[in-house]
Design a protein around this motif. Structure first.
Motif, PDB file in Angstrom:
ATOM      1  N   ALA A  19     -52.839 -27.143  38.820  1.00 50.73           N
ATOM      2  CA  ALA A  19     -53.966 -27.920  38.313  1.00 50.73           C
ATOM      3  C   ALA A  19     -54.832 -27.089  37.374  1.00 50.73           C
ATOM      4  O   ALA A  19     -55.363 -27.613  36.386  1.00 50.73           O
ATOM      5  CB  ALA A  19     -54.802 -28.446  39.479  1.00 50.73           C
ATOM      6  N   ALA A  20     -54.963 -25.786  37.648  1.00 50.21           N
ATOM      7  CA  ALA A  20     -55.804 -24.923  36.818  1.00 50.21           C
ATOM      8  C   ALA A  20     -55.229 -24.735  35.417  1.00 50.21           C
ATOM      9  O   ALA A  20     -55.978 -24.471  34.473  1.00 50.21           O
ATOM     10  CB  ALA A  20     -55.980 -23.564  37.495  1.00 50.21           C
ATOM     11  N   LEU A  21     -53.934 -24.878  35.264  1.00 49.98           N
ATOM     12  CA  LEU A  21     -53.320 -24.688  33.946  1.00 49.98           C
ATOM     13  C   LEU A  21     -53.670 -25.812  32.981  1.00 49.98           C
ATOM     14  O   LEU A  21     -53.734 -25.593  31.781  1.00 49.98           O
ATOM     15  CB  LEU A  21     -51.803 -24.597  34.084  1.00 49.98           C
ATOM     16  CG  LEU A  21     -51.266 -23.333  34.726  1.00 49.98           C
ATOM     17  CD1 LEU A  21     -49.755 -23.399  34.841  1.00 49.98           C
ATOM     18  CD2 LEU A  21     -51.685 -22.105  33.947  1.00 49.98           C
ATOM     19  N   GLY A  22     -53.857 -27.000  33.484  1.00 48.42           N
ATOM     20  CA  GLY A  22     -54.166 -28.124  32.609  1.00 48.42           C
ATOM     21  C   GLY A  22     -52.906 -28.849  32.160  1.00 48.42           C
ATOM     22  O   GLY A  22     -51.790 -28.530  32.560  1.00 48.42           O
ATOM     23  N   PRO A  79     -49.756 -26.760  29.323  1.00 48.74           N
ATOM     24  CA  PRO A  79     -48.664 -25.975  29.895  1.00 48.74           C
ATOM     25  C   PRO A  79     -47.758 -26.773  30.835  1.00 48.74           C
ATOM     26  O   PRO A  79     -46.544 -26.574  30.855  1.00 48.74           O
ATOM     27  CB  PRO A  79     -49.378 -24.861  30.668  1.00 48.74           C
ATOM     28  CG  PRO A  79     -50.704 -24.741  30.011  1.00 48.74           C
ATOM     29  CD  PRO A  79     -51.054 -26.124  29.564  1.00 48.74           C
ATOM     30  N   ASN A  80     -48.354 -27.693  31.594  1.00 48.00           N
ATOM     31  CA  ASN A  80     -47.542 -28.512  32.494  1.00 48.00           C
ATOM     32  C   ASN A  80     -46.615 -29.442  31.714  1.00 48.00           C
ATOM     33  O   ASN A  80     -45.462 -29.652  32.108  1.00 48.00           O
ATOM     34  CB  ASN A  80     -48.423 -29.311  33.445  1.00 48.00           C
ATOM     35  CG  ASN A  80     -49.000 -28.439  34.542  1.00 48.00           C
ATOM     36  OD1 ASN A  80     -48.301 -27.624  35.118  1.00 48.00           O
ATOM     37  ND2 ASN A  80     -50.285 -28.598  34.818  1.00 48.00           N
ATOM     38  N   LEU A  81     -47.086 -29.990  30.597  1.00 45.26           N
ATOM     39  CA  LEU A  81     -46.224 -30.827  29.764  1.00 45.26           C
ATOM     40  C   LEU A  81     -45.121 -29.996  29.113  1.00 45.26           C
ATOM     41  O   LEU A  81     -44.001 -30.487  28.920  1.00 45.26           O
ATOM     42  CB  LEU A  81     -47.044 -31.555  28.707  1.00 45.26           C
ATOM     43  CG  LEU A  81     -47.893 -32.715  29.233  1.00 45.26           C
ATOM     44  CD1 LEU A  81     -48.764 -33.293  28.123  1.00 45.26           C
ATOM     45  CD2 LEU A  81     -47.010 -33.794  29.831  1.00 45.26           C
ATOM     46  N   GLN A  82     -45.414 -28.735  28.791  1.00 43.98           N
ATOM     47  CA  GLN A  82     -44.368 -27.860  28.241  1.00 43.98           C
ATOM     48  C   GLN A  82     -43.269 -27.635  29.279  1.00 43.98           C
ATOM     49  O   GLN A  82     -42.079 -27.679  28.949  1.00 43.98           O
ATOM     50  CB  GLN A  82     -44.961 -26.511  27.820  1.00 43.98           C
ATOM     51  CG  GLN A  82     -45.767 -26.561  26.562  1.00 43.98           C
ATOM     52  CD  GLN A  82     -46.384 -25.213  26.219  1.00 43.98           C
ATOM     53  OE1 GLN A  82     -46.444 -24.321  27.056  1.00 43.98           O
ATOM     54  NE2 GLN A  82     -46.834 -25.082  24.980  1.00 43.98           N
ATOM     55  N   VAL A  83     -43.655 -27.388  30.502  1.00 43.12           N
ATOM     56  CA  VAL A  83     -42.670 -27.181  31.565  1.00 43.12           C
ATOM     57  C   VAL A  83     -41.846 -28.447  31.773  1.00 43.12           C
ATOM     58  O   VAL A  83     -40.605 -28.396  31.861  1.00 43.12           O
ATOM     59  CB  VAL A  83     -43.361 -26.749  32.880  1.00 43.12           C
ATOM     60  CG1 VAL A  83     -42.389 -26.773  34.045  1.00 43.12           C
ATOM     61  CG2 VAL A  83     -43.987 -25.382  32.723  1.00 43.12           C
ATOM     62  N   LEU A  84     -42.505 -29.597  31.849  1.00 48.10           N
ATOM     63  CA  LEU A  84     -41.780 -30.862  32.033  1.00 48.10           C
ATOM     64  C   LEU A  84     -40.871 -31.163  30.847  1.00 48.10           C
ATOM     65  O   LEU A  84     -39.765 -31.680  31.022  1.00 48.10           O
ATOM     66  CB  LEU A  84     -42.764 -32.003  32.266  1.00 48.10           C
ATOM     67  CG  LEU A  84     -43.472 -31.981  33.616  1.00 48.10           C
ATOM     68  CD1 LEU A  84     -44.506 -33.096  33.691  1.00 48.10           C
ATOM     69  CD2 LEU A  84     -42.491 -32.098  34.765  1.00 48.10           C
TER      70      LEU A  84
END
Length: 181
Positions: free
Chosen positions: A96-99, A102-107
């Motif tokens: 959650a802290a990453l925003g 970065p989470n969309l990049q991983v996905l």
């Protein structure tokens, strides 16, 4: 007439003589789980194999989920003690802290891998064999040794799938690091 002999049913149930599952010996072994697949112990209590024509996709799916779970177990513990991208020790809070970025990049990366392996996953070739063996773990091995390694991978993957769920529950319920004793 009160104590007359009733007719005895002489039919024999076929389930009494059906081969039993190695995983659950009180259940019959499903017909498609005949022991030819690596890691097949006749475990299908919900009857999924009755509805599927080809089990290669199911085996490939189990391998993929097991591999992801093995990586997840390592990553979950690693994040609690080594903080590289986020200073959060709790893996859920770190995500959650990453925003969103970065989470969309991983996905997106995961989506690219899924698309790149799409044909091999559904082609019906050797389940889970994506042609990726950079360390040459299977080179020079006999078919028996390869079967043993594949069985170890499936068993470790199954264990990791259970382990990561246990780690999630422990983290969400107790709010303690996984390895806190």
């Amino acid at each position: 007439m009160a104590f007359t002999m009733s007719k005895v049913n002489t039919r024999v149930s076929t389930s009494l003589f059906a081969e039993k599952s190695k995983a659950l010996p009180f259940l019959d072994r499903p017909a498609k789980l005949d022991g030819t697949l690596v890691g097949d112990f006749g475990f299908d209590p919900l009857g999924f194999t009755d509805t599927l024509n080809d089990l290669n996709y199911v085996v490939a799916s189990e391998l993929k989920h097991g591999r992801v779970a093995m990586l997840a177990v390592v990553g979950f513990v690693f994040q609690q003690y080594v903080h590289i991208v986020s200073s959060e020790a709790d893996p859920f809070k770190a995500i959650a802290a990453l925003g969103y970025g970065p989470n969309l990049q991983v996905l997106s990366f995961i989506g690219v891998i899924e698309l790149a392996t799409w044909e091999k996953t559904f082609s019906g070739s050797a389940a889970g064999d994506l042609g990726f063996d950079p360390l040459g773990q299977l080179k020079g091995k006999s078919p028996k040794q390869v079967a043993e390694l594949k069985l170890k991978e499936i068993k470790n993957g199954r264990l990791a799938m259970v382990a990561i769920i246990g780690m999630f529950v422990q983290n969400l319920y107790l709010h303690t690091p996984t390895l806190s004793f």
